[in-house]
Design a protein around this motif. Structure first.
Motif, short mmCIF file in Angstrom:
data_model
loop_
_atom_site.label_atom_id
_atom_site.label_comp_id
_atom_site.label_asym_id
_atom_site.label_seq_id
_atom_site.Cartn_x
_atom_site.Cartn_y
_atom_site.Cartn_z
N ALA A 44 0.82 -1.21 0.00
CA ALA A 44 0.00 0.00 0.00
C ALA A 44 0.86 1.26 0.00
CB ALA A 44 -0.94 -0.01 1.20
N ILE A 48 0.67 3.84 -3.17
CA ILE A 48 0.13 5.20 -3.11
C ILE A 48 1.20 6.26 -3.34
CG2 ILE A 48 -1.71 4.51 -1.56
CD1 ILE A 48 -0.15 5.71 0.76
N PHE A 51 0.78 8.57 -6.25
CA PHE A 51 -0.14 9.71 -6.15
C PHE A 51 0.33 10.74 -5.12
CE2 PHE A 51 -2.35 5.66 -6.88
CZ PHE A 51 -2.76 5.87 -8.18
N THR A 52 1.05 10.31 -4.10
CA THR A 52 1.51 11.24 -3.07
C THR A 52 2.88 11.84 -3.41
OG1 THR A 52 2.47 9.41 -1.81
CG2 THR A 52 0.21 10.05 -1.29
N LEU A 58 -5.33 10.38 -9.76
CA LEU A 58 -6.05 9.13 -9.52
C LEU A 58 -7.06 8.87 -10.64
CD1 LEU A 58 -6.30 6.89 -7.37
CD2 LEU A 58 -8.17 8.19 -6.35
N SER A 280 1.65 0.41 -7.81
CA SER A 280 0.22 0.76 -7.79
C SER A 280 -0.60 -0.34 -8.46
CB SER A 280 0.00 2.09 -8.52
OG SER A 280 0.67 3.14 -7.86
#
Length: 305
Positions: A44, A48, A51-52, A58, A280
């Motif tokens: 996880a 992520i 995106f971070t 997204l 991802s």
């Protein structure tokens, strides 16, 4: 008096053994939970990061069709449109399940209601043999037999979702068949006896009683088969064409989440945008596995009710 002391000592010894057994059991359960939670958190956090850390959109990830994580788009964000791989994965999985289900149910009914002991043993041996064949063998057979067959009879290059579905159909057939057999055997015998006593034929009993009573177990078998198909990588990678394009038909080359992962993970550097994008995809696979398990538990719960 001596007997009482001996009895107390035996009870004390049994209590200590029981305590040690419980401690070992709880330690094993705790270790399994730690491993599962650690894997989920690791995937996880890596997933992520796209995106971070890399500021990918997204919406673009789930709806975009351009997969090129190493290049920035006009908006300054990486091109990580994963829709082609998601569509490819669901396409081969659903089509394989649709093809495998009638074969699995038919085979399971033959094994449980029609075949004699010798016939059941032969089919059981065939199913066990199919389970033991490595994925690379399935992929090689698909490359040399299925792809030319699809090309000659359906057109196109032979590579695509249809070829991948044929391979996955054979790979998940043993799983779905075995679980369907268990579901049919779990139906109470008095259901069948009552149906036959009322004058129903064997096929009427199978269709109107056994299959209806075994529906929760059969649905569970299908979902387990889909979970197996969704996570398959090597065999599908060899026959699907591995083109990161949104498939327009069953005969055009496509790709799946697993095929892109296996081909790309060794060619990226940890921490880069391309590597994070692959993580991802891995996160999507993990979440899909979780969803499949939730569906199985929900179906089992509904069946018991």
């Amino acid at each position: 008096m001596d007997k009482i002391k001996e009895k107390i000592q035996n009870n004390s010894r049994e209590t200590r053994q029981e305590l040690r057994g419980r401690i070992l059991t709880y330690c094993a359960i705790g270790l399994i939970l730690i491993v599962v939670i650690s894997i989920f958190l690791f995937v996880a956090l890596k997933g992520i990061a796209t995106f971070t850390q890399d500021k990918a959109s997204l919406k673009t990830f789930f709806t975009g069709t351009n997969w090129n994580p190493g290049i920035l788009g006009s908006d300054g964000k990486p091109l990580v449109g994963a829709l082609p791989m998601i569509a490819g994965s669901f396409g081969v999985t659903i089509l394989a399940a649709i093809i495998a289900t009638p074969f699995a149910i038919g085979t399971a009914l033959y094994m449980t209601e029609i075949a004699g002991k010798k016939g059941r043993n032969v089919l059981q041996s065939v199913i066990e043999l199919l389970v033991g064949i490595p994925s690379v063998v399935y992929g090689f057979i698909g490359l040399t037999v299925v792809v030319p067959f699809v090309r000659d009879h359906f057109g196109g290059s032979g590579y695509g979702i249809l070829a991948g579905s044929f391979i996955l159909f054979v790979m998940i057939l043993p799983t779905v068949t075995s679980m369907t057999v268990d579901a049919l055997k779990a139906v109470p015998k008095h259901y069948k006896s009552a149906s036959l006593a009322l004058g129903a034929t064997q096929w009427q009993t199978i269709y109107k009683v056994l299959l209806k009573a075994a529906i929760p177990g059969i649905l569970t078998a299908i979902i387990f088969g889909m979970a197996r198909a969704f996570g398959e990588a090597l065999a599908v990678q060899m026959v699907i064409g591995n083109a990161s394009l949104l498939p327009t038909s069953l005969l055009t080359p496509a790709s799946t989440l697993t095929s892109v992962l296996t081909m790309g993970i060794g060619n990226t550097v940890m921490g880069t945008t391309a590597n994070n994008a692959l993580w991802s995809l891995a996160l999507i696979l993990l979440l899909m596995s979780l969803i499949f398990n939730i569906l199985v538990r929900w179906i089992v719960k509904k069946g018991r009710m």
